[in-house]
Write a protein that holds these residues in place. Sequence first.
Motif, PDB file in Angstrom:
ATOM      1  N   GLY A 134       0.065   7.494   4.115  1.00 46.83           N
ATOM      2  CA  GLY A 134       0.746   6.389   4.590  1.00 46.83           C
ATOM      3  C   GLY A 134      -0.023   5.469   5.318  1.00 46.83           C
ATOM      4  N   ARG A 137      -2.203   2.463   4.099  1.00 47.90           N
ATOM      5  CA  ARG A 137      -1.635   1.454   3.286  1.00 47.90           C
ATOM      6  C   ARG A 137      -1.721  -0.114   3.817  1.00 47.90           C
ATOM      7  NH1 ARG A 137       3.823   3.627   0.640  1.00 47.90           N
ATOM      8  NH2 ARG A 137       3.871   4.720   2.405  1.00 47.90           N
ATOM      9  N   SER A 160      -1.939  -3.240  -3.906  1.00 45.47           N
ATOM     10  CA  SER A 160      -1.657  -2.220  -4.789  1.00 45.47           C
ATOM     11  C   SER A 160      -2.879  -1.960  -5.456  1.00 45.47           C
ATOM     12  CB  SER A 160      -0.506  -2.389  -5.365  1.00 45.47           C
ATOM     13  OG  SER A 160      -0.377  -3.520  -6.215  1.00 45.47           O
ATOM     14  N   ASP A 211       4.233  -2.385  -5.682  1.00 46.66           N
ATOM     15  CA  ASP A 211       3.935  -1.210  -4.872  1.00 46.66           C
ATOM     16  C   ASP A 211       4.548   0.141  -5.086  1.00 46.66           C
ATOM     17  OD1 ASP A 211       2.289  -2.880  -3.191  1.00 46.66           O
ATOM     18  OD2 ASP A 211       3.864  -3.416  -1.994  1.00 46.66           O
ATOM     19  N   GLU A 215       3.147   3.661  -5.660  1.00 47.50           N
ATOM     20  CA  GLU A 215       3.637   4.682  -4.611  1.00 47.50           C
ATOM     21  C   GLU A 215       4.250   6.067  -5.308  1.00 47.50           C
ATOM     22  OE1 GLU A 215       6.520   3.035  -1.999  1.00 47.50           O
ATOM     23  OE2 GLU A 215       5.102   1.884  -1.200  1.00 47.50           O
ATOM     24  N   PHE A 220       4.316   9.386  -3.394  1.00 46.52           N
ATOM     25  CA  PHE A 220       4.940   8.823  -2.182  1.00 46.52           C
ATOM     26  C   PHE A 220       6.317   8.868  -2.313  1.00 46.52           C
ATOM     27  CE2 PHE A 220       0.949   6.801  -0.860  1.00 46.52           C
ATOM     28  CZ  PHE A 220       0.613   7.419   0.103  1.00 46.52           C
TER      29      PHE A 220
END
Length: 228
Positions: A134, A137, A160, A211, A215, A220
């Motif tokens: 994370g 990003r 992205s 995004d 993810e 994520f």
Amino acid sequence: MTDMSRDTGSTDGGRPLRRDAALNREKILQAAREIFGERGLKVTLDDVARHAGVGVGTVYRRFPTKEALVRALFEHDLTLRQEAAEKALAHPDPWQGLVDFLLLMAGDLAENRGLHEVIMMGTHSSAPIERARGGLRPFLAELIRRAQESGDLRPEVTASDLPVIVHMLAGTTAFTRGMRPDIWRRYLEILLNGMRQRPDDPPLTTPSLSDEVVEQAMGFRKPSDRTP
């Protein structure tokens, strides 16, 4: 590519290991790095033991689960990738900083299937690994912003897009099944030529992934998750 990945210490619960135990640990880690890099994280601890030339019990004493071995290998790796992103942001030329970062990440993921699965798919994750993933990003967004403000990067490119690009490049090496392990470099050149801003560029007509979709693809969040 320079190996940026190395174990940071040989301890057992904070206690220094005996010399023979420390040597076995290093042997196991090196074998795991080789076999995970070549075959990905589907391999078992038994596979690692065979590759290291040690007994299975020796592996399990040092690493009772595969997750423990993955953490020992890749938590530090991800910290180093974040440091590479910081270095790219510090480059005086925003475009070259972005190029340098893409070269590093694409090469790492093309040459190391295990690292590719950890970063791009969240395979065998842990809290430190998730924090490190994370943490990359915001750097991606800043690399994009700087390169666009300098006028070098076309405005349609988004943060992205970068995970998708490095995932695509890693796939080229898998496609050639080791016959051309460096082929990702050719396709990075093609992509960079397409990403560079030029006065006569036609606009991109297909929007980037959101995004949220990226993810989900990277593990994520689950598809059922919603952004508050």
